[in-house]
Design a protein around this motif. Structure first.
Motif, PDB file in Angstrom:
ATOM      1  N   VAL A  16       0.849  -1.185   0.000  1.00  0.00           N
ATOM      2  CA  VAL A  16       0.000   0.000   0.000  1.00  0.00           C
ATOM      3  C   VAL A  16       0.893   1.247   0.000  1.00  0.00           C
ATOM      4  O   VAL A  16       1.882   1.322   0.733  1.00  0.00           O
ATOM      5  N   THR A  17       0.559   2.197  -0.861  1.00  0.00           N
ATOM      6  CA  THR A  17       1.459   3.322  -1.137  1.00  0.00           C
ATOM      7  C   THR A  17       0.802   4.660  -0.786  1.00  0.00           C
ATOM      8  O   THR A  17      -0.092   5.124  -1.505  1.00  0.00           O
ATOM      9  N   PRO A  18       1.193   5.296   0.315  1.00  0.00           N
ATOM     10  CA  PRO A  18       0.678   6.629   0.634  1.00  0.00           C
ATOM     11  C   PRO A  18       1.203   7.676  -0.351  1.00  0.00           C
ATOM     12  O   PRO A  18       2.381   7.660  -0.740  1.00  0.00           O
ATOM     13  N   VAL A  19       0.317   8.575  -0.770  1.00  0.00           N
ATOM     14  CA  VAL A  19       0.678   9.728  -1.596  1.00  0.00           C
ATOM     15  C   VAL A  19       0.295  10.955  -0.771  1.00  0.00           C
ATOM     16  O   VAL A  19      -0.891  11.219  -0.559  1.00  0.00           O
ATOM     17  N   LEU A  20       1.289  11.697  -0.292  1.00  0.00           N
ATOM     18  CA  LEU A  20       1.060  12.711   0.742  1.00  0.00           C
ATOM     19  C   LEU A  20       1.487  14.113   0.306  1.00  0.00           C
ATOM     20  O   LEU A  20       2.482  14.268  -0.421  1.00  0.00           O
ATOM     21  N   ILE A  21       0.737  15.102   0.783  1.00  0.00           N
ATOM     22  CA  ILE A  21       1.150  16.507   0.676  1.00  0.00           C
ATOM     23  C   ILE A  21       1.794  16.859   2.017  1.00  0.00           C
ATOM     24  O   ILE A  21       1.116  16.880   3.057  1.00  0.00           O
ATOM     25  N   THR A  22       3.088  17.113   2.015  1.00  0.00           N
ATOM     26  CA  THR A  22       3.807  17.286   3.282  1.00  0.00           C
ATOM     27  C   THR A  22       3.863  18.736   3.768  1.00  0.00           C
ATOM     28  O   THR A  22       4.279  18.991   4.895  1.00  0.00           O
ATOM     29  N   ASN A  23       3.470  19.681   2.914  1.00  0.00           N
ATOM     30  CA  ASN A  23       3.462  21.090   3.350  1.00  0.00           C
ATOM     31  C   ASN A  23       2.051  21.659   3.341  1.00  0.00           C
ATOM     32  O   ASN A  23       1.820  22.813   2.991  1.00  0.00           O
ATOM     33  N   ALA A  24       1.081  20.822   3.737  1.00  0.00           N
ATOM     34  CA  ALA A  24      -0.324  21.240   3.711  1.00  0.00           C
ATOM     35  C   ALA A  24      -0.576  22.479   4.560  1.00  0.00           C
ATOM     36  O   ALA A  24      -1.458  23.290   4.245  1.00  0.00           O
ATOM     37  N   SER A  25       0.201  22.650   5.632  1.00  0.00           N
ATOM     38  CA  SER A  25      -0.023  23.798   6.521  1.00  0.00           C
ATOM     39  C   SER A  25       0.293  25.118   5.827  1.00  0.00           C
ATOM     40  O   SER A  25      -0.163  26.181   6.261  1.00  0.00           O
ATOM     41  N   ASP A  26       1.080  25.062   4.747  1.00  0.00           N
ATOM     42  CA  ASP A  26       1.431  26.275   4.004  1.00  0.00           C
ATOM     43  C   ASP A  26       0.427  26.579   2.887  1.00  0.00           C
ATOM     44  O   ASP A  26       0.572  27.586   2.192  1.00  0.00           O
ATOM     45  N   LEU A  27      -0.541  25.698   2.686  1.00  0.00           N
ATOM     46  CA  LEU A  27      -1.490  25.833   1.585  1.00  0.00           C
ATOM     47  C   LEU A  27      -2.847  26.286   2.096  1.00  0.00           C
ATOM     48  O   LEU A  27      -3.176  26.109   3.274  1.00  0.00           O
ATOM     49  N   THR A  28      -3.631  26.877   1.200  1.00  0.00           N
ATOM     50  CA  THR A  28      -4.967  27.326   1.590  1.00  0.00           C
ATOM     51  C   THR A  28      -5.877  26.143   1.885  1.00  0.00           C
ATOM     52  O   THR A  28      -6.610  26.127   2.873  1.00  0.00           O
ATOM     53  N   ASP A  29      -5.832  25.108   1.021  1.00  0.00           N
ATOM     54  CA  ASP A  29      -6.682  23.943   1.244  1.00  0.00           C
ATOM     55  C   ASP A  29      -6.160  22.762   0.443  1.00  0.00           C
ATOM     56  O   ASP A  29      -5.504  22.935  -0.590  1.00  0.00           O
ATOM     57  N   VAL A  30      -6.410  21.566   0.940  1.00  0.00           N
ATOM     58  CA  VAL A  30      -6.095  20.321   0.233  1.00  0.00           C
ATOM     59  C   VAL A  30      -7.371  19.494   0.193  1.00  0.00           C
ATOM     60  O   VAL A  30      -7.931  19.159   1.245  1.00  0.00           O
TER      61      VAL A  30
END
Length: 613
Positions: free
Chosen positions: A580-594
């Motif tokens: 199983v392969t996670p695909v992650l946004i690691t700087n979500a706190s810097d973005l408006t929304d994910v």
């Protein structure tokens, strides 16, 4: 690791890993010691987003970062794999003066947090006793006083450690030499009525608590003693004989010769500076208030630190920092003035606002001087005028700083007389703000900000970016991943995919920031700055790259859909690992929304995540 891609770029621009001898940092600067400074690319370094300036001074190549410096330091040192620099490792030859300032800087930089923290404890106690909230005769006060005084009392020990480390001797033997000067067996001799001698040689016992210069002299001599002993003592016996003879030689010599000599030198230097201040309080205040920031640019302000500590130890108050505090508030004033003058949405508005807050609350002004004052040249004479007048007022009132602190609003109680201090720093701050507001910017700089503001306001501030699936398979929620680190969202937000095909493609147009040595994980930064981690399998780091083939290199530009990694699904499963392969946004706190798209089955180029910048 934070700022990984940026840290790799800094390493490259200072000449690569092989050009770095050592690295330390202070509150705002990465201080490299390079084999050759000529190969470093200052122009490209200063173009980087988080680099405020680059200064080559005192034998150090200083990259000014600001508040993020510790994160950069941690990442860069790990990437460099730096060990403690030995005394045999040398950079370019520098002058004796530059070398001296480098040693002073290297000795005090590690102690700054302890000195500043203890100074603020003393400031707090001053407030508590001044307002009658605590009596200085209570045991509570005594305990808290120990917290504020301890590091200063034991300065010979701490400086013995940091100086030995900087010069190349054994840091703990250096500390032990300093400790011997404070041991009751020796301090009990101070004030003795009888003759004190060592093997027939007369000794004049001196109180070395809180002193600086004696241990400096002793550690310079100890460095050569240590080198000599290592040359003449068999390697197999050095472990105990070198420190044993170092202590037997250095402690008596320090109390007989080097200590009194260092005390005399310190007194001469301190008295000379104090003589100038006594001769003309106003002139000395102007020089210190106007000149201290420019000395700090080259790291030369460290030269005053031993004198300040000497003054605090002998007189309880230091007029040098009592005047220099005006320079700090002059810089804060300039930042405030430009914040009020700058246009909405401009880079200067954001920079001046944030650096003013850092300056007034923490007393750290390097981001102001490097990011603003040296860029907007009209503010340089304003800094000299505001700081100089504030320093002159401090000189007139004889303002002294009575504890080693960072100059910020919280340390106000340690300055006397308080009225003179308030008038000094208030004048410096108001003058800096008013003059920079009216005269700090050229007309073309104002017009440039106006066009920048118009451009920002005319654009849609929210940009939508879509990530396509890097793998064909079944999409599952992160909470279903059999690893708490991923399922909890600690690493980042996103989805996971149970792969049907052993190929990973890029989900965006961007740059490959990281390829793990074990090939099981890859990091990508999109053209819009989204940071993405694709982790192929759970705990597959243990396979050490087995069953994985990588088709690109770190630093490569990639397009959405471009193949990155091939992997053997069955081989991984047969080894007992989940694919199983996670695909992650690691700087979500810097973005408006994910926004995660709810899919069941995904194939290449299906949208899986929408990012709003």
């Amino acid at each position: 690791m934070k700022f990984e891609r940026e840290s790799e770029e800094i390493i490259k621009l200072v000449g690569g890993k092989e050009n770095v001898v050592s690295l330390v940092h202070c509150a705002t600067r990465l201080r490299f010691k390079l084999k050759k400074t000529s190969v470093a690319n200052k122009a490209e370094l200063e173009k980087m987003k988080d680099v405020l300036s680059v200064v080559n001074s005192g034998g150090q190549y200083q990259v000014v970062i600001g508040n993020k410096v510790s994160d950069y330091y941690d990442t860069i040192t790990k990437k460099l794999g730096l060990k403690e620099a030995s005394s045999e490792e040398k950079g370019e030859k520098v002058s004796i003066i530059s070398m001296l300032f480098e040693v002073i800087s290297g000795a005090f930089s590690p102690l700054i947090p302890a000195l500043a923290g203890a100074g603020m404890v003393k400031a707090l106690l001053t407030v508590l006793t001044s307002f009658g909230w605590m009596s200085d005769s209570t045991t509570t006060y005594a305990i808290l006083s120990a917290a504020g005084n301890g590091v200063f009392y034991l300065l010979p020990v701490f400086l013995g450690i940091t100086l030995s480390k900087k010069l190349g001797g054994n840091m703990f033997v250096g500390g032990a030499i300093g400790a011997a000067l404070l041991d009751p067996s020796y301090t009990g001799l101070i004030g003795s009525e009888g003759v004190v001698d060592f093997l027939g040689m007369t000794v004049t016992p001196i109180d070395y608590a809180s002193t600086v210069f004696p241990i400096f002299v002793a550690m310079f001599i100890y460095y050569w003693v240590d080198k000599l002993l290592k040359k003449i003592i068999l390697k197999d016996l050095q472990l105990f004989l070198v420190p044993m003879f170092s202590l037997l030689i250095m402690v008596p010599l320090t109390v007989i010769l080097f200590g009194p000599f260092g005390t005399t030198v310190g007194d001469v230097i301190s008295n000379s500076v104090m003589w100038l201040i006594d001769k003309s309080h106003v002139l000395a205040g102007i020089v210190l208030g106007a000149g201290m920031p420019f000395l700090a640019v080259f790291g030369l302000h460290w030269g005053f630190t031993p004198i300040t500590l000497q003054n605090l130890a002998t007189t309880g108050g230091d007029p040098i920092e009592g005047a220099a505090v005006a320079a700090v508030f002059a810089q804060v004033g300039i930042a405030i003035g430009l914040f009020l003058r700058a246009k909405k949405h401009s880079q200067l508005k954001a920079l001046s606002g944030s650096t003013a807050i850092t300056g007034i609350l923490a007393g750290v002004t390097e981001p102001i001087i490097y990011g603003i004052i040296l860029r907007y040249k009209r503010t340089i004479p304003i800094l000299a005028i505001a700081g100089g007048i504030g320093g002159a007022i401090a000189g007139i009132f004889g303002v002294t700083c009575n504890a080693y602190v960072f100059h910020n609003i919280f340390s106000a109680p340690v300055y006397t007389p308080f009225f003179g201090y308030v008038l000094s720093v208030g004048t410096a701050l108001v003058l800096g703000a008013v003059l920079s507001y009216f005269f700090g910017l050229k007309e073309e700089e104002v017009k440039e900000m106006e066009s920048e503001t118009t451009k920002v306001e005319s654009e849609d501030s929210n940009k939508l970016e879509e990530l396509v699936s890097p793998i064909k398979g079944k999409q599952v929620d992160l909470s279903e991943v059999p690893d708490e680190v991923f399922s909890s969202g600690a690493v980042g937000v996103g989805i996971a995919i149970v792969p049907e095909k052993g190929e990973v493609a890029s989900p965006v147009n961007g740059v490959v920031s990281t390829i793990f040595p074990t090939k099981h994980a890859i990091g990508i930064v999109s053209e819009n700055g989204t940071e993405i981690l694709i982790h192929i399998g759970i705990d597959t780091v243990a396979l050490d790259g087995k069953y994985y083939d990588v088709h690109i290199n770190a630093g490569d530009k990639v397009q959405a859909g471009q193949k990155l990694v091939s992997f053997d699904i069955e081989g991984i499963k047969n080894e007992g690992y989940s694919t199983v392969t996670p695909v992650l946004i690691t700087n979500a706190s810097d973005l408006t929304d994910v926004i995660v798209v709810d899919n069941k089955e995904v194939k290449e180029n299906d949208v899986i995540i929408k990012v709003i910048h």
